[in-house]
Design a protein around this motif. Structure first.
Motif, PDB file in Angstrom:
ATOM      1  N   GLY A  25      31.028  50.340  33.586  1.00  0.00           N
ATOM      2  CA  GLY A  25      30.069  49.582  32.785  1.00  0.00           C
ATOM      3  C   GLY A  25      28.898  49.037  33.578  1.00  0.00           C
ATOM      4  N   GLU A  26      28.108  48.242  32.890  1.00  0.00           N
ATOM      5  CA  GLU A  26      26.942  47.598  33.504  1.00  0.00           C
ATOM      6  C   GLU A  26      27.320  46.213  34.015  1.00  0.00           C
ATOM      7  N   ILE A  39      31.086  51.467  25.701  1.00  0.00           N
ATOM      8  CA  ILE A  39      29.806  50.752  25.594  1.00  0.00           C
ATOM      9  C   ILE A  39      29.161  50.733  26.981  1.00  0.00           C
ATOM     10  N   PRO A  40      28.682  51.878  27.445  1.00  0.00           N
ATOM     11  CA  PRO A  40      28.192  51.970  28.826  1.00  0.00           C
ATOM     12  C   PRO A  40      26.941  51.133  29.102  1.00  0.00           C
ATOM     13  N   GLU A  41      26.182  50.803  28.041  1.00  0.00           N
ATOM     14  CA  GLU A  41      24.942  50.065  28.261  1.00  0.00           C
ATOM     15  C   GLU A  41      25.152  48.556  28.294  1.00  0.00           C
ATOM     16  N   ALA A  42      26.379  48.082  28.053  1.00  0.00           N
ATOM     17  CA  ALA A  42      26.656  46.649  28.023  1.00  0.00           C
ATOM     18  C   ALA A  42      27.682  46.285  29.093  1.00  0.00           C
TER      19      ALA A  42
END
Length: 244
Positions: A129-130, A42-45
């Motif tokens: 991650g972010e 979940i790279p955007e979270a």
């Protein structure tokens, strides 16, 4: 009481040392995987510390019973309890010392697991991650830790009651799984009566609602049935069982 002797005697055995080493490596690996995989999948979270702790809790539900049962019942199974009782004649004092030493060891394991979860979350959020999300850290310290302490309490009760490594492990690991599965079946079948009966035997669920601050008087029942009663019976048996 000499909990230091009990801890040292457990770690001096090959099986005890192997359990501690393998458990530490397993918790470390799963904590790092939990933190890193979240960032990769979940790279955007942001990486959530609660999800990391949830992953770490899975092996702990097996590690804690193994440590607790081995430390409380192991000497009965290999008959080395004879030596212990010769050195420390008071049986109930020995029991209390073993309970305290087990709680200390498992408390260190749980504390280290929480710290590893936080560290893995921070690493995963920073590298992949972010960022890292620690907003649920209070839930980790209440609900998840409370559930692990419930696992410890039940495992101690089974170790003291059975005074057998094999039987204690079967009960400590198998019973919660059976009850959890049965409750799922009862809910799918829509049987509120059966679910209510099983709820009285579901210590994990009771611990979860206790950690959330939503416990009712009924939620004390699993503690009495699965921890207090077996510990009492086990202590009575411990003080009277013939050693041989």
């Amino acid at each position: 009481m000499r909990p230091d002797i009990d801890i040292r005697s457990y770690l001096d055995t090959r099986s005890g040392l192997a359990v501690v080493i393998l458990s530490s490596l397993a918790v470390l690996a799963i904590a790092l995987l939990g933190g890193l995989l979240q960032g990769a999948l979940i790279p955007e979270a942001p990486v959530d510390v609660e999800l990391t702790m949830l992953a770490v809790s899975l092996p702990l539900t097996l590690i804690i019973p193994v440590i607790a049962v081995m430390m409380t019942a192991g000497e009965w199974s290999d008959r080395s309890i004879q030596v212990t009782q010769l050195q420390r004649p008071s049986r109930l004092t020995v029991l209390a010392s073993k309970l305290l030493s087990t709680v200390l060891v498992v408390a260190v394991v749980i504390a280290a697991s929480v710290l590893l979860s936080v560290l893995a979350t921070w690493i995963g959020g920073g590298l992949i991650g972010e960022g890292a999300d620690f907003t649920a850290v209070d839930r980790v310290m209440t609900t998840h830790v409370t559930a692990l302490l419930a696992t410890l309490a039940f495992s101690l009760a089974m170790g003291v009651l059975t005074q057998s490594t094999v039987m204690g492990l079967l009960a400590a690991i198998g019973f919660p799984f059976i009850i959890g599965t049965a409750r799922q079946i009862a809910m799918l079948a829509g049987s509120e009566t059966l679910d209510g009966v099983l709820r009285a035997l579901d210590l994990q669920a009771a611990a979860t609602v206790l950690g959330d601050g939503q416990a009712e008087a009924f939620d004390v029942l699993p503690l009495l049935i699965l921890v207090v009663l077996p510990l009492g019976l086990g202590a009575w048996r411990w003080s009277r069982r013939e050693i041989g």
